[in-house]
Motif scaffolding. Structure first.
Motif, PDB file in Angstrom:
ATOM      1  N   LEU A 345       0.846  -1.197   0.000  1.00 22.58           N
ATOM      2  CA  LEU A 345       0.000   0.000   0.000  1.00 22.58           C
ATOM      3  C   LEU A 345       0.881   1.246   0.000  1.00 22.58           C
ATOM      4  N   ASP A 346       0.749   2.057  -1.053  1.00 23.47           N
ATOM      5  CA  ASP A 346       1.505   3.307  -1.173  1.00 23.47           C
ATOM      6  C   ASP A 346       0.523   4.468  -1.115  1.00 23.47           C
ATOM      7  N   ILE A 347       0.550   5.218  -0.004  1.00 26.97           N
ATOM      8  CA  ILE A 347      -0.315   6.379   0.160  1.00 26.97           C
ATOM      9  C   ILE A 347       0.534   7.602   0.523  1.00 26.97           C
ATOM     10  N   GLY A 348       1.746   7.634   0.028  1.00 26.82           N
ATOM     11  CA  GLY A 348       2.642   8.753   0.286  1.00 26.82           C
ATOM     12  C   GLY A 348       2.189  10.020  -0.412  1.00 26.82           C
ATOM     13  N   ASN A 349       2.622  11.170   0.128  1.00 31.34           N
ATOM     14  CA  ASN A 349       2.364  12.474  -0.482  1.00 31.34           C
ATOM     15  C   ASN A 349       0.878  12.703  -0.763  1.00 31.34           C
ATOM     16  N   ASN A 350       0.050  12.524   0.264  1.00 25.67           N
ATOM     17  CA  ASN A 350      -1.393  12.659   0.104  1.00 25.67           C
ATOM     18  C   ASN A 350      -2.035  13.585   1.124  1.00 25.67           C
ATOM     19  N   SER A 351      -1.223  14.478   1.714  1.00 20.90           N
ATOM     20  CA  SER A 351      -1.748  15.468   2.668  1.00 20.90           C
ATOM     21  C   SER A 351      -2.469  14.816   3.837  1.00 20.90           C
ATOM     22  N   ILE A 352      -1.897  13.745   4.332  1.00 18.69           N
ATOM     23  CA  ILE A 352      -2.481  13.039   5.474  1.00 18.69           C
ATOM     24  C   ILE A 352      -1.893  13.607   6.764  1.00 18.69           C
ATOM     25  N   SER A 353      -2.749  13.975   7.698  1.00 18.04           N
ATOM     26  CA  SER A 353      -2.309  14.519   8.986  1.00 18.04           C
ATOM     27  C   SER A 353      -2.457  13.453  10.067  1.00 18.04           C
ATOM     28  N   ALA A 354      -2.308  13.863  11.312  1.00 21.98           N
ATOM     29  CA  ALA A 354      -2.472  12.936  12.431  1.00 21.98           C
ATOM     30  C   ALA A 354      -3.871  12.333  12.443  1.00 21.98           C
ATOM     31  N   LYS A 355      -4.855  13.132  12.013  1.00 27.24           N
ATOM     32  CA  LYS A 355      -6.231  12.647  11.952  1.00 27.24           C
ATOM     33  C   LYS A 355      -6.353  11.485  10.970  1.00 27.24           C
ATOM     34  N   GLY A 356      -5.749  11.635   9.823  1.00 31.29           N
ATOM     35  CA  GLY A 356      -5.775  10.557   8.843  1.00 31.29           C
ATOM     36  C   GLY A 356      -4.947   9.368   9.290  1.00 31.29           C
ATOM     37  N   ALA A 357      -3.850   9.639  10.006  1.00 37.23           N
ATOM     38  CA  ALA A 357      -2.997   8.563  10.507  1.00 37.23           C
ATOM     39  C   ALA A 357      -3.767   7.634  11.439  1.00 37.23           C
ATOM     40  N   PHE A 358      -4.756   8.179  12.134  1.00 40.75           N
ATOM     41  CA  PHE A 358      -5.592   7.355  13.014  1.00 40.75           C
ATOM     42  C   PHE A 358      -6.284   6.254  12.212  1.00 40.75           C
ATOM     43  N   HIS A 359      -6.838   6.589  11.060  1.00 35.70           N
ATOM     44  CA  HIS A 359      -7.539   5.598  10.228  1.00 35.70           C
ATOM     45  C   HIS A 359      -6.558   4.593   9.639  1.00 35.70           C
ATOM     46  N   VAL A 360      -5.373   5.058   9.275  1.00 33.03           N
ATOM     47  CA  VAL A 360      -4.346   4.145   8.767  1.00 33.03           C
ATOM     48  C   VAL A 360      -3.944   3.160   9.876  1.00 33.03           C
ATOM     49  N   ALA A 361      -3.783   3.674  11.087  1.00 28.61           N
ATOM     50  CA  ALA A 361      -3.392   2.843  12.222  1.00 28.61           C
ATOM     51  C   ALA A 361      -4.430   1.770  12.513  1.00 28.61           C
ATOM     52  N   GLU A 362      -5.697   2.133  12.426  1.00 25.20           N
ATOM     53  CA  GLU A 362      -6.760   1.150  12.676  1.00 25.20           C
ATOM     54  C   GLU A 362      -6.714   0.033  11.647  1.00 25.20           C
ATOM     55  N   TYR A 363      -6.416   0.392  10.410  1.00 28.49           N
ATOM     56  CA  TYR A 363      -6.310  -0.634   9.373  1.00 28.49           C
ATOM     57  C   TYR A 363      -5.103  -1.530   9.631  1.00 28.49           C
ATOM     58  N   ILE A 364      -3.971  -0.928  10.010  1.00 30.52           N
ATOM     59  CA  ILE A 364      -2.763  -1.709  10.286  1.00 30.52           C
ATOM     60  C   ILE A 364      -2.988  -2.704  11.411  1.00 30.52           C
ATOM     61  N   LYS A 365      -3.716  -2.289  12.431  1.00 30.75           N
ATOM     62  CA  LYS A 365      -3.965  -3.162  13.583  1.00 30.75           C
ATOM     63  C   LYS A 365      -4.628  -4.476  13.172  1.00 30.75           C
ATOM     64  N   ASN A 366      -5.575  -4.381  12.259  1.00 31.19           N
ATOM     65  CA  ASN A 366      -6.404  -5.544  11.939  1.00 31.19           C
ATOM     66  C   ASN A 366      -5.993  -6.275  10.668  1.00 31.19           C
ATOM     67  N   CYS A 367      -5.109  -5.664   9.881  1.00 29.12           N
ATOM     68  CA  CYS A 367      -4.706  -6.292   8.630  1.00 29.12           C
ATOM     69  C   CYS A 367      -3.716  -7.427   8.879  1.00 29.12           C
ATOM     70  N   LYS A 368      -3.984  -8.564   8.286  1.00 28.02           N
ATOM     71  CA  LYS A 368      -3.136  -9.739   8.482  1.00 28.02           C
ATOM     72  C   LYS A 368      -2.308 -10.085   7.243  1.00 28.02           C
ATOM     73  N   SER A 369      -2.338  -9.200   6.245  1.00 27.84           N
ATOM     74  CA  SER A 369      -1.635  -9.527   5.002  1.00 27.84           C
ATOM     75  C   SER A 369      -0.636  -8.461   4.563  1.00 27.84           C
ATOM     76  N   LEU A 370      -0.739  -7.235   5.069  1.00 31.67           N
ATOM     77  CA  LEU A 370       0.087  -6.130   4.602  1.00 31.67           C
ATOM     78  C   LEU A 370       1.564  -6.348   4.931  1.00 31.67           C
ATOM     79  N   LEU A 371       2.411  -6.222   3.911  1.00 29.45           N
ATOM     80  CA  LEU A 371       3.853  -6.412   4.086  1.00 29.45           C
ATOM     81  C   LEU A 371       4.639  -5.103   3.944  1.00 29.45           C
TER      82      LEU A 371
END
Length: 578
Positions: A345-371
């Motif tokens: 997953l490449d989501i670089g350079n997309n104007s993501i702030s700490a607020k957006g990082a929260f949603h990314v973190a939630e996905y990372i917690k539960n994802c069992k396939s992301l490398l």
């Protein structure tokens, strides 16, 4: 008055008429058009004209409004040129080319650069012809050689008609690049009747050609009936929403395509919506590259809906689409809901702030396939870094994470460091372009001294200074996992270089590459590193970059002597860059 000469490049005999294959419809339509190769000479006209097709083998060669979208294609060593002779004679090249040149009065064909250009062509085209004269015995396995030659030659539409026809007869070439060749929508017609019959070709690269929506639509109509191409590269081709819709229709009907690259085009929300709809019906696409387009939050939201119903996609590249926090929220929700397993997953350079990082973190917690995940050049700050760090405590699949350029300070770096203490899965960490300072370097070094499994550590442009280098040097004395260390542009100076040099004296079997460029290191620092290399006959370092520092010939000489001594002691080459 001008004079006309007919150029003969080959001595081998013509093939008989019985050996001539049947021309495809599109090729017949274009055979009378001049096959022109633009040459940088005024008052001169040179062109290839197709007389008859005698090919029995295949060729084998990989602009929007924003200036950053410049397609760069490396050039080959040899130029595509032709060689002159005085006599009039016909000849046969792989696709039955007749070469004619018209020159003004007094033109000296062999003078200066023109002569060199033509002479080089004779050699190049003869070598190419030898490979293509009889496809039954041609070894086309070295794809890269042809890629280097044909990519970036600017042979245009006429040249493509000449080269593309041979693909219809080739059953060995698997990768062909016509990238950056000035091909337009008209040239794409050259593939009609050719790609439909070729099942061997797996990768087709047309990136960097201004084919636009019309060219893309023509190509998609052709590829609907193709049963071979698995990777299609259409980056920087002036593709907009209309072309994206054509690609979407292709995806709905094509079950062969696995990798689709549409980077650096002008696809907007509407185009993203079309592609999302196609993902709902396509069950074979594995990798989708949409870097550098105009998806925005609405495009990400549309794409999320398509991803929910798609199980095949493994890689998603959305770098530089101005997605923002709302867009990333929708995207992470869609990815969390899908049953498919995303690995990259490449989501670089997309104007993501700490607020957006929260949603990314939630996905990372539960994802069992992301490398592999890239958050480079956003603005998550320390708060976002802490959220990502908490998520990584629960994730046990991610091996590579890029958090570079996110305005992370020592606090955020410390949070990431704590995760590494108990995480042996992460092997590559990029924190470059973050002002973590000496304190951040200390936090990371204290953990990595005895913990973690980091193989690649990138801390360039992190403002760690000489004091930070001291912590890193101490860590290297004990760490046995870091192989690649990037410390560029940290203001290390001689003091930092001397600290690191001390660690080189200790046997470290892991560290093979260290980058110290842009660090204001002078001769004293170079002398210290040279002495350290001489003192450790078992040094594992094979690459040392000291470019863009302040070394004189004395510092460079000392390093060269050390390099020679290391080679004499253990026959190990240390590549040192000044």
């Amino acid at each position: 008055m001008g004079s006309t000469s007919t150029i003969s490049l080959y001595s081998h005999p013509k093939l008989s008429h019985r050996a001539q294959p049947v021309l495809s419809r599109s090729f017949c339509q274009a055979r009378d058009a001049p096959l022109s190769f633009a040459l940088p000479f005024s008052g001169t006209r040179r062109c290839f004209r197709l007389k008859r097709l005698v090919v029995k083998a295949a060729a084998r060669p990989e602009g929007g409004p924003r200036q950053r979208r410049v397609y760069r294609q490396s050039q080959s060593d040899n130029a595509l040129t032709t060689a002159p002779v005085k006599q009039i004679a016909s000849f046969v090249v792989p696709a039955g080319v007749f070469v004619a040149a018209t020159f003004g009065a007094g033109t000296n064909l062999l003078s200066g650069f023109t002569g060199k250009l033509f002479r080089e062509s004779k050699q190049t085209l003869n070598e190419f012809a030898k490979e293509l004269r009889a496809f039954s015995s041609v070894d086309m396995s070295d794809v890269l050689a042809y890629t280097r030659f044909w990519a970036g030659r600017n042979f245009g539409d006429e040249g493509l008609f000449f080269l593309a026809e041979s693909l219809g007869y080739n059953q060995t070439a698997e990768e062909v690049s016509f990238a950056a060749n000035g091909i337009t929508a008209a040239g794409i017609k050259a593939f009609d009747g050719v790609l439909q019959s070729n099942i061997a070709l797996k990768t087709l690269n047309l990136s960097g050609n201004p084919i636009g929506d019309e060219g893309v639509k023509c190509l998609c109509d052709i590829l609907v009936d193709n049963a071979g191409v698995e990777r299609l590269q259409l980056s920087s081709v002036d593709l907009r929403d209309e072309g994206a819709r054509a690609i979407a229709e292709l995806l709905k009907n094509n079950s062969i395509l696995r990798v689709l690259e549409l980077n650096n085009n002008m696809i907007d929300y509407s185009g993203f919506t079309s592609l999302a709809e196609a993902l709902l019906e396509n069950s074979t696409i594995r990798s989708l590259h949409l870097n550098g387009n105009y998806g925005g939050a609405l495009g990400a939201n549309a794409l999320a809906k398509g991803l929910e119903g798609n199980k095949s996609l493994r890689e998603l590249h959305l770098h530089g689409n101005s997605i923002g926090d709302e867009g990333i929220r929708a995207l992470m929700s869609g990815l969390s809901s899908r049953k498919g397993k995303l690995a990259v997953l490449d989501i670089g350079n997309n104007s993501i702030s700490a607020k957006g990082a929260f949603h990314v973190a939630e996905y990372i917690k539960n994802c069992k396939s992301l490398l592999w995940i890239n958050l480079y050049m956003n603005d998550i700050g320390d708060e976002g870094a802490e959220k990502i760090a908490d998520a990584l405590k629960q994730n046990r699949t991610i091996t590579t994470i890029d958090l570079g350029g996110n305005n992370i300070h020592s606090k955020g770096a410390s949070a990431i460091a704590r995760v590494l203490k108990d995480n042996s899965v992460i092997t590559s960490l990029d924190l470059a372009y973050n002002p973590i300072g000496a304190d951040g370097a200390k936090a990371l070094s204290e953990v990595l001294k005895f913990h973690g499994n980091i193989n690649t550590l990138k801390l360039g442009w992190c403002q760690i200074g000489a004091s930070g280098a001291e912590f890193v040097a101490d860590m290297l004395r004990y760490n046995n996992t870091i192989s690649i260390l990037d410390l560029r542009a940290n203001g290390l100076r001689d003091e930092g270089a001397k600290c690191l040099a001390q660690s080189f004296k200790v046997v470290n079997e892991a560290l093979t590459s260290i980058d110290l460029a842009f660090n204001e290191i002078r001769d004293d620092g170079a002398f210290a590193i040279a002495q350290a290399l001489k003192a450790n006959e078992d040094v594992a370092v094979t690459s040392l970059n000291l470019a863009n520092n302040f070394l004189t010939k004395f510092g460079q000489s000392a390093l060269t002597d050390a390099k020679d001594l290391v080679y004499e002691m253990n026959e190990k080459e240390v590549n040192i860059f000044f």
